[in-house]
Structure formats: C-alpha cells, structure tokens
Scaffold this active site. Structure first.
Site, short mmCIF file in Angstrom:
data_model
loop_
_atom_site.label_atom_id
_atom_site.label_comp_id
_atom_site.label_asym_id
_atom_site.label_seq_id
_atom_site.Cartn_x
_atom_site.Cartn_y
_atom_site.Cartn_z
N ARG A 43 23.43 -13.23 3.41
CA ARG A 43 22.75 -11.93 3.27
C ARG A 43 23.45 -11.09 2.21
O ARG A 43 22.83 -10.37 1.43
CB ARG A 43 22.77 -11.18 4.60
CG ARG A 43 21.79 -11.72 5.60
CD ARG A 43 21.71 -10.84 6.85
NE ARG A 43 20.69 -11.37 7.74
CZ ARG A 43 19.41 -11.02 7.69
NH1 ARG A 43 18.99 -10.14 6.82
NH2 ARG A 43 18.53 -11.55 8.53
N SER A 82 0.84 -1.21 0.00
CA SER A 82 0.00 0.00 0.00
C SER A 82 0.87 1.26 0.00
O SER A 82 0.47 2.29 -0.56
CB SER A 82 -0.98 0.00 1.18
OG SER A 82 -0.30 0.13 2.39
N ASN A 83 2.04 1.19 0.60
CA ASN A 83 2.95 2.35 0.53
C ASN A 83 3.47 2.53 -0.89
O ASN A 83 3.62 3.66 -1.36
CB ASN A 83 4.11 2.18 1.52
CG ASN A 83 3.72 2.59 2.93
OD1 ASN A 83 3.48 3.77 3.18
ND2 ASN A 83 3.63 1.63 3.83
N ASN A 138 13.60 4.13 4.63
CA ASN A 138 12.66 3.11 5.10
C ASN A 138 11.50 3.80 5.80
O ASN A 138 11.67 4.86 6.41
CB ASN A 138 13.39 2.19 6.11
CG ASN A 138 12.49 1.10 6.65
OD1 ASN A 138 11.77 0.44 5.90
ND2 ASN A 138 12.50 0.90 7.97
N HIS A 172 8.85 3.14 8.82
CA HIS A 172 8.63 2.26 9.97
C HIS A 172 7.37 2.70 10.71
O HIS A 172 7.22 3.90 11.00
CB HIS A 172 9.84 2.29 10.92
CG HIS A 172 9.65 1.40 12.09
ND1 HIS A 172 9.68 0.02 11.99
CD2 HIS A 172 9.36 1.67 13.39
CE1 HIS A 172 9.44 -0.51 13.17
NE2 HIS A 172 9.23 0.46 14.04
N ASP A 215 16.09 -0.28 11.91
CA ASP A 215 15.22 0.86 12.20
C ASP A 215 15.96 1.95 12.98
O ASP A 215 15.48 2.43 14.01
CB ASP A 215 13.97 0.38 12.99
CG ASP A 215 13.16 -0.63 12.20
OD1 ASP A 215 13.12 -0.54 10.96
OD2 ASP A 215 12.58 -1.53 12.83
C1 GRF Z 1 3.74 -0.79 6.83
O1 GRF Z 1 3.14 -0.55 8.07
C2 GRF Z 1 5.21 -0.51 6.90
O2 GRF Z 1 5.51 0.57 7.68
C3 GRF Z 1 5.70 -1.77 7.54
O3 GRF Z 1 4.97 -2.79 6.94
C4 GRF Z 1 3.73 -2.27 6.50
C5 GRF Z 1 3.68 -2.56 5.03
O4 GRF Z 1 2.58 -2.03 4.42
N1 GRF Z 1 7.13 -1.88 7.46
P1 GRF Z 1 2.45 -2.05 2.84
O5 GRF Z 1 3.11 -3.33 2.33
O6 GRF Z 1 3.09 -0.83 2.31
O7 GRF Z 1 0.95 -2.09 2.61
#
Ligand code: GRF
Length: 234
Positions: free
Chosen positions: A66, A14-15, A111, A113, A149
């Site tokens: 990694r 969603s972001n 990032n 958070h 973070d």
């Molecule tokens: C968000 O709350 C982000 O901050 C966290 O995981 C969630 C992911 O949301 N790290 P999306 O995948 O962007 O919907």
C-alpha cells in the site's frame, strides 16, 4: 490564484464532474491539476479528458505494498503541480490511503462518503442504510485520516428514506446531494475558512456577504437538510 487540487477516482466520476462544473461556472475557485485513477477503465478519466484535465492511471495491483502505491500517487500529484498546501479530493476512490500519503498532504485530504458517518462506513454505505431501514440517510464530506471513513466532519446532508426503497434508489438521491456538498467543502478550503480542532471543524463566516442557498431546487423528494448550509453557487 485558484487552489490546486487533485481528484482521485475509481469509477463513474460524477462527483468529479460536479467539481468540474462548479469550477467552470466560476463558483469554485480551484484548478484540477490531475485526476488519478486506480482503474484504467474509470469513466472519470474520460470526463477529465473531455475537459482537458491531465490524468494518471496507477494500478494498485502493480505495487507490492500500500505504501509503495501511495508513494507513486504522491509523486504523480506533486508532479502535476499540487503543492502540500493544495487539496486532494477522494471522489469515489475505493482505496484507503496510508500515512505515506496523508503526511505528504497533511490536513489537506478530503473524502465524500454516501452515508451519515459514523453510521454505515465502508463501500456499501447507501445500501447498508437502506437495508437497515433508517428513516434518514445522507452523505458526509470529511477530512481523511488513517481509519476508514473516520476523519473530522466538514459538512453533512440528510434526506428522508422510504421503507423498502432500496439502496440504488436511495443512493441516487444521496448522490444529488454529494454533487453539492463536495464542491462546497472545496470552496471553503479554497477560501481558507476551515479550522480543525480535534474532531471539530469550524467554518469561518464568509467575507463575501453570500446568501444561504435555498434547498428548494434539490429534488430529493421532500426535504433535505444540509449543515453547515450551502452558500450561493452551491
Ligand atoms: C459516490 O456515492 C461516493 O460517495 C462513493 O462512491 C460513489 C462514486 O460516485 N464513495 P462517482 O464515481 O463520483 O460517480
């Protein structure tokens, strides 16, 4: 030229969608060159494809370290056209990155958070805050460093919490703010307005005479505080 960005996702995306929407609305001067996921079934991949954005799936389980996983990500991102001066946005990407990755995009990895860092780092930021009984929770966009973070803070948004409201409900209110602060932080990077001095991120004033965005249309049930303030378009 729009700022080239890569978006890393592991889930719903969603972001990512918020970034796409701001770009398409002409508010965010960036171009997503590639969306990289470490999960083959991430909904974020579908969101990218819906907007004709190239995608790459790299399964961390198929790499023996990694570092080798990060090398593959660096290669995929560079091949997509993101230069070291571009930006990598970790948007719900549930992996830590190593110096192999950070050195390839020095000072250009951010990032989002879902907690007010340095409180509640880790994968359960929202529910840890809810279970703790905090009165104010929120989200943070920060530069990424080697610690989880941890890097210098670009922008934070805060919302009031109700006792016992639960991590899911609190998380969905925080998510609304994530969708605004992450694109805003990327736009500041696109405008080259951020300078970093140790832990301190300075925001240069805009040359565009932008209005500060009123928060009245954020439905976070009463007030939200965002600092630095969101600008017009965010
Ligand atoms: C968000 O709350 C982000 O901050 C966290 O995981 C969630 C992911 O949301 N790290 P999306 O995948 O962007 O919907």
């Amino acid at each position: 030229m729009p700022m080239p960005i890569a978006v890393l996702v592991s889930g719903g995306g969603s972001n990512l969608q918020a970034i796409i929407d701001r770009i398409e609305a002409g508010m965010l001067d960036a171009e997503i060159k590639v969306v990289v996921s470490n999960k083959a079934d991430a909904l974020g991949l579908t969101r990218a494809k819906n907007h004709h954005i190239p995608t790459r799936v790299l399964l961390h389980t198929e790499f023996d370290s990694r570092e080798s996983f990060d090398e593959a990500m660096v290669q995929a991102i560079r091949e997509s056209g993101v230069t070291p001066q571009g930006v990598v946005a970790m948007a719900g990407f549930m992996r830590m990155v190593t110096p192999v990755f950070l050195n390839a995009f020095k000072g250009r990895v951010v990032n989002i958070h879902p907690a007010l860092l340095p409180s509640f780092p880790g994968v359960r930021g929202q529910s840890d805050a809810a279970d703790y009984g905090v009165k104010i929770a929120g989200c943070t966009v920060h530069f990424v460093d080697e610690k989880m973070d941890h890097g210098a803070v670009i922008i934070q948004a805060a919302v009031p919490c109700q006792p016992g409201e639960g991590g899911d409900r609190l998380g969905s209110r925080i998510l609304q703010l994530e969708h605004r602060v992450l694109p805003q932080a990327l736009q500041w990077l696109a405008e080259d307005r951020l300078t970093v001095d140790g832990r301190f991120v300075h925001l240069k004033p805009s040359t565009r005479n932008l209005a500060i965005q009123p928060m009245a249309d954020v439905d976070v049930e009463t007030q939200a505080l965002v600092w630095p303030p969101l600008e017009e378009g965010f």
